[in-house]
Design a protein around this motif. Structure first.
Motif, short mmCIF file in Angstrom:
data_model
loop_
_atom_site.label_atom_id
_atom_site.label_comp_id
_atom_site.label_asym_id
_atom_site.label_seq_id
_atom_site.Cartn_x
_atom_site.Cartn_y
_atom_site.Cartn_z
N ALA A 2 8.92 3.35 7.63
CA ALA A 2 9.62 4.19 6.65
C ALA A 2 9.81 3.43 5.34
O ALA A 2 9.66 4.01 4.25
CB ALA A 2 10.97 4.64 7.21
N VAL A 3 10.15 2.15 5.42
CA VAL A 3 10.31 1.32 4.22
C VAL A 3 8.97 1.23 3.46
O VAL A 3 8.94 1.33 2.22
CB VAL A 3 10.82 -0.08 4.59
CG1 VAL A 3 10.72 -1.03 3.39
CG2 VAL A 3 12.26 0.00 5.09
N LEU A 4 7.87 1.06 4.20
CA LEU A 4 6.56 1.03 3.55
C LEU A 4 6.26 2.36 2.86
O LEU A 4 5.64 2.39 1.79
CB LEU A 4 5.47 0.71 4.58
CG LEU A 4 5.40 -0.74 5.06
CD1 LEU A 4 4.41 -0.88 6.21
CD2 LEU A 4 4.99 -1.66 3.91
N GLY A 5 6.70 3.46 3.46
CA GLY A 5 6.52 4.76 2.83
C GLY A 5 7.23 4.82 1.48
O GLY A 5 6.68 5.32 0.49
N VAL A 6 8.45 4.28 1.42
CA VAL A 6 9.21 4.25 0.17
C VAL A 6 8.51 3.36 -0.85
O VAL A 6 8.41 3.70 -2.05
CB VAL A 6 10.65 3.77 0.42
CG1 VAL A 6 11.39 3.60 -0.90
CG2 VAL A 6 11.39 4.75 1.32
N VAL A 7 8.02 2.21 -0.39
CA VAL A 7 7.33 1.27 -1.28
C VAL A 7 6.13 1.93 -1.94
O VAL A 7 5.94 1.86 -3.17
CB VAL A 7 6.89 0.00 -0.51
CG1 VAL A 7 5.94 -0.84 -1.36
CG2 VAL A 7 8.10 -0.81 -0.08
N PHE A 8 5.30 2.61 -1.14
CA PHE A 8 4.10 3.23 -1.69
C PHE A 8 4.40 4.53 -2.43
O PHE A 8 3.56 5.02 -3.17
CB PHE A 8 3.07 3.46 -0.59
CG PHE A 8 2.31 2.23 -0.22
CD1 PHE A 8 1.23 1.81 -0.98
CD2 PHE A 8 2.68 1.47 0.88
CE1 PHE A 8 0.54 0.66 -0.66
CE2 PHE A 8 1.99 0.32 1.21
CZ PHE A 8 0.91 -0.09 0.44
N LEU A 9 5.59 5.06 -2.25
CA LEU A 9 6.01 6.20 -3.06
C LEU A 9 6.31 5.74 -4.48
O LEU A 9 6.07 6.48 -5.45
CB LEU A 9 7.26 6.84 -2.44
CG LEU A 9 7.69 8.21 -2.99
CD1 LEU A 9 6.62 9.26 -2.77
CD2 LEU A 9 9.00 8.64 -2.33
#
Length: 277
Positions: free
Chosen positions: A259-266
């Motif tokens: 989920a954190v990686l999702g935020v990063v790539f967002l």
């Protein structure tokens, strides 16, 4: 052999066609897994030694290679001041992608390995039900591979964060699920998400690295991805020491990190500006 297909696609094609063919490669990889699992079971019924005949399918690859066109050679750099031009260096971006895939397998392998035990502990079914859920993971990967070209065309840079969020939701479904339906939904989401992320990552490698380094770059990514599978057993041991169990804790940690990686790539767009046009 594993990185060869993606390296050739990146060398032979560009743009939307490259993205589509990378997706088809993911489709065939997952489809091959399904076929070989079924074939292995059928051959094992005959006798364990006959399972080795499954390797004869490699003949198809040899025939394909005979007729495969060669990628265009990179132009030779002229000499400067009597000295040969410096060779292209592997982009740090390749190492970043490779580390991500290392992390993916460290996090996700324990979930796949513990699936039967989780189904049993939650009363969602036995090994057969778990095997069905894992098969749906592969089927979802086939669907994602088939649709990747369209997904990439429509979503561009947002295909990565959306895939990461779907992955996180899938891991959380397995974590909280107590029925086969919910847990299978989780494996479907993870399988679909990973099979979007994988061709997207190789598309990025083609965009962000010199053509002469694509082959070695994809090899590095595949090497670290497989290393992640090996290191996952040590990760399980570490979680056992810290948490006192290593069945549910890997899922919770996976959910949070993905989920954190999702935020990063967002927030961060890894695609070059021309890819957005």
């Amino acid at each position: 052999m594993a990185p060869l297909g993606n390296a050739l696609i990146i060398g032979l094609y560009e743009g939307q066609k490259q993205a589509a063919y990378l997706g088809y490669g993911t489709l065939l990889m997952n489809g091959g897994g399904i076929i070989l699992q079924m074939l292995g079971g059928a051959l094992a019924d005959v006798g364990w030694k006959t399972t080795f005949f499954g390797h004869l399918l490699g003949i198809i690859s040899i025939v394909c290679l005979i007729f495969l066109p060669e990628p265009a050679k990179a132009p030779v750099q002229p000499e400067t001041n009597g000295k040969p031009a410096a060779k292209d260096k592997i982009s740090p971006f390749v190492y970043a992608i490779a580390i991500l895939f290392l992390l993916f397998n460290i996090l996700n392998y324990p979930v796949m390995l513990n699936m039967s035990l989780m189904f049993e502990m939650k009363g969602a079914g036995g090994a057969t039900m778990a095997a069905t859920a894992l098969s749906l993971y592969t089927v979802a990967g086939c669907v994602a591979g088939f649709l990747f070209g369209t997904i990439f065309k429509m979503m561009k840079r947002f295909c990565l964060p959306i895939a990461f969020f779907l992955w996180a939701i899938g891991a959380y479904c397995i974590y909280i699920g107590k029925t086969m339906a919910v847990m299978s939904a989780g494996t479907i989401l993870i399988g679909f998400a990973f099979s979007v992320i994988m061709p997207a990552a190789f598309t990025l490698v083609g965009m962000r690295t010199p053509p002469s380094t694509v082959a070695i770059g994809t090899s590095i990514i595949m090497a670290l991805m497989n290393l992640g599978g090996f290191l996952s057993s040590f990760w399980l041991s570490l979680l056992k020491t810290i948490c006192g169990e290593n069945i549910y804790s890997p899922l919770l940690v996976e959910t949070v990190i993905i989920a954190v990686l999702g935020v990063v790539f967002l927030i961060y767009n890894p695609f070059p500006k021309q890819a957005e046009q």
